[in-house]
Design a protein around this motif. Structure first.
Motif, PDB file in Angstrom:
ATOM      1  N   PRO A 167      29.935 -28.840-116.147  1.00  0.00           N
ATOM      2  CA  PRO A 167      30.710 -29.543-117.171  1.00  0.00           C
ATOM      3  C   PRO A 167      31.875 -28.731-117.741  1.00  0.00           C
ATOM      4  N   ASP A 168      31.932 -27.431-117.451  1.00  0.00           N
ATOM      5  CA  ASP A 168      33.034 -26.599-117.934  1.00  0.00           C
ATOM      6  C   ASP A 168      34.331 -26.830-117.159  1.00  0.00           C
ATOM      7  N   LEU A 169      34.268 -27.519-116.035  1.00  0.00           N
ATOM      8  CA  LEU A 169      35.473 -27.790-115.247  1.00  0.00           C
ATOM      9  C   LEU A 169      36.377 -28.752-116.015  1.00  0.00           C
ATOM     10  N   MET A 170      37.609 -28.375-116.158  1.00  0.00           N
ATOM     11  CA  MET A 170      38.554 -29.215-116.876  1.00  0.00           C
ATOM     12  C   MET A 170      39.528 -29.929-115.933  1.00  0.00           C
ATOM     13  N   ARG A 171      39.795 -29.306-114.780  1.00  0.00           N
ATOM     14  CA  ARG A 171      40.827 -29.844-113.901  1.00  0.00           C
ATOM     15  C   ARG A 171      40.535 -29.460-112.457  1.00  0.00           C
ATOM     16  N   ILE A 172      40.787 -30.383-111.551  1.00  0.00           N
ATOM     17  CA  ILE A 172      40.703 -30.118-110.112  1.00  0.00           C
ATOM     18  C   ILE A 172      42.003 -30.606-109.491  1.00  0.00           C
ATOM     19  N   ASP A 173      42.655 -29.735-108.738  1.00  0.00           N
ATOM     20  CA  ASP A 173      43.883 -30.088-108.027  1.00  0.00           C
ATOM     21  C   ASP A 173      43.566 -30.196-106.538  1.00  0.00           C
ATOM     22  N   SER A 174      43.984 -31.286-105.918  1.00  0.00           N
ATOM     23  CA  SER A 174      43.727 -31.453-104.493  1.00  0.00           C
ATOM     24  C   SER A 174      45.024 -31.832-103.777  1.00  0.00           C
ATOM     25  N   VAL A 175      45.176 -31.279-102.585  1.00  0.00           N
ATOM     26  CA  VAL A 175      46.348 -31.546-101.752  1.00  0.00           C
ATOM     27  C   VAL A 175      45.865 -31.998-100.385  1.00  0.00           C
ATOM     28  N   ILE A 176      46.312 -33.170 -99.973  1.00  0.00           N
ATOM     29  CA  ILE A 176      45.950 -33.721 -98.663  1.00  0.00           C
ATOM     30  C   ILE A 176      47.137 -33.530 -97.736  1.00  0.00           C
ATOM     31  N   THR A 177      46.866 -32.974 -96.561  1.00  0.00           N
ATOM     32  CA  THR A 177      47.899 -32.760 -95.553  1.00  0.00           C
ATOM     33  C   THR A 177      47.466 -33.436 -94.263  1.00  0.00           C
ATOM     34  N   VAL A 178      48.363 -34.201 -93.686  1.00  0.00           N
ATOM     35  CA  VAL A 178      48.071 -34.864 -92.420  1.00  0.00           C
ATOM     36  C   VAL A 178      48.959 -34.265 -91.343  1.00  0.00           C
ATOM     37  N   GLU A 179      48.313 -33.761 -90.310  1.00  0.00           N
ATOM     38  CA  GLU A 179      49.010 -33.239 -89.135  1.00  0.00           C
ATOM     39  C   GLU A 179      48.481 -33.995 -87.924  1.00  0.00           C
ATOM     40  N   PRO A 180      49.109 -33.882 -86.796  1.00  0.00           N
ATOM     41  CA  PRO A 180      48.600 -34.593 -85.622  1.00  0.00           C
ATOM     42  C   PRO A 180      47.145 -34.192 -85.315  1.00  0.00           C
ATOM     43  N   ASN A 181      46.268 -35.176 -85.262  1.00  0.00           N
ATOM     44  CA  ASN A 181      44.841 -35.022 -84.948  1.00  0.00           C
ATOM     45  C   ASN A 181      44.050 -34.239 -85.989  1.00  0.00           C
ATOM     46  N   THR A 182      44.612 -33.955 -87.149  1.00  0.00           N
ATOM     47  CA  THR A 182      43.900 -33.180 -88.166  1.00  0.00           C
ATOM     48  C   THR A 182      44.255 -33.685 -89.558  1.00  0.00           C
ATOM     49  N   GLN A 183      43.226 -33.850 -90.372  1.00  0.00           N
ATOM     50  CA  GLN A 183      43.394 -34.194 -91.786  1.00  0.00           C
ATOM     51  C   GLN A 183      42.867 -33.006 -92.585  1.00  0.00           C
ATOM     52  N   LYS A 184      43.659 -32.475 -93.485  1.00  0.00           N
ATOM     53  CA  LYS A 184      43.252 -31.296 -94.242  1.00  0.00           C
ATOM     54  C   LYS A 184      43.236 -31.614 -95.729  1.00  0.00           C
ATOM     55  N   LEU A 185      42.301 -30.972 -96.430  1.00  0.00           N
ATOM     56  CA  LEU A 185      42.206 -31.119 -97.878  1.00  0.00           C
ATOM     57  C   LEU A 185      41.985 -29.747 -98.481  1.00  0.00           C
ATOM     58  N   GLU A 186      42.833 -29.404 -99.450  1.00  0.00           N
ATOM     59  CA  GLU A 186      42.680 -28.144-100.172  1.00  0.00           C
ATOM     60  C   GLU A 186      42.427 -28.476-101.639  1.00  0.00           C
ATOM     61  N   VAL A 187      41.374 -27.892-102.195  1.00  0.00           N
ATOM     62  CA  VAL A 187      40.978 -28.155-103.573  1.00  0.00           C
ATOM     63  C   VAL A 187      40.996 -26.840-104.337  1.00  0.00           C
ATOM     64  N   THR A 188      41.618 -26.856-105.519  1.00  0.00           N
ATOM     65  CA  THR A 188      41.729 -25.664-106.350  1.00  0.00           C
ATOM     66  C   THR A 188      41.305 -26.009-107.771  1.00  0.00           C
ATOM     67  N   THR A 189      40.583 -25.066-108.399  1.00  0.00           N
ATOM     68  CA  THR A 189      40.176 -25.248-109.786  1.00  0.00           C
ATOM     69  C   THR A 189      40.029 -23.893-110.464  1.00  0.00           C
TER      70      THR A 189
END
Length: 111
Positions: free
Chosen positions: A32-54
């Motif tokens: 419950p101490d988490l205040m914010r989550i930032d996520s970035v979705i990147t689409v490349e040929p044949n690959t879907q990427k997700l980066e999450v930072t908090t």
């Protein structure tokens, strides 16, 4: 908790936003101490990427997941984030349980 979602070479649809929010809402329940989550979705040929930072307890935690399907990458990133947060929480509780030894100086031993 605030979840920000951004995309690189992909349009963020309502289904993607809902999937990310539902997966990370479960993580937020455990931390419950988490205040914010930032996520970035990147689409490349044949690959879907997700980066999450908090930020958790003064430390930046970042995880990455990739796969052929975006929803599988979202689930994988949620698992990785929860594991990383548990690891960080374990480090903090380990520091709380350290015992300190009190050394006696020569002045006190002479009495």
């Amino acid at each position: 908790m605030k979840i920000t979602i951004s995309g690189h070479h992909v349009k963020i649809t309502d289904a993607i936003q809902q999937a990310i929010e539902s997966k990370f809402a479960k993580v937020a329940k455990h931390f419950p101490d988490l205040m914010r989550i930032d996520s970035v979705i990147t689409v490349e040929p044949n690959t879907q990427k997700l980066e999450v930072t908090t930020q958790y307890e003064g430390q930046q935690i970042s995880v990455r997941a990739a796969g052929k399907e975006l929803y599988a990458a979202i689930a994988q990133a949620a698992k990785k984030l929860e594991a990383a947060l548990k690891h960080r929480k374990g480090q903090l509780s380990k520091k709380l349980h350290q015992k300190y030894l009190v050394e006696q100086s020569d002045a006190f031993q002479a009495s």
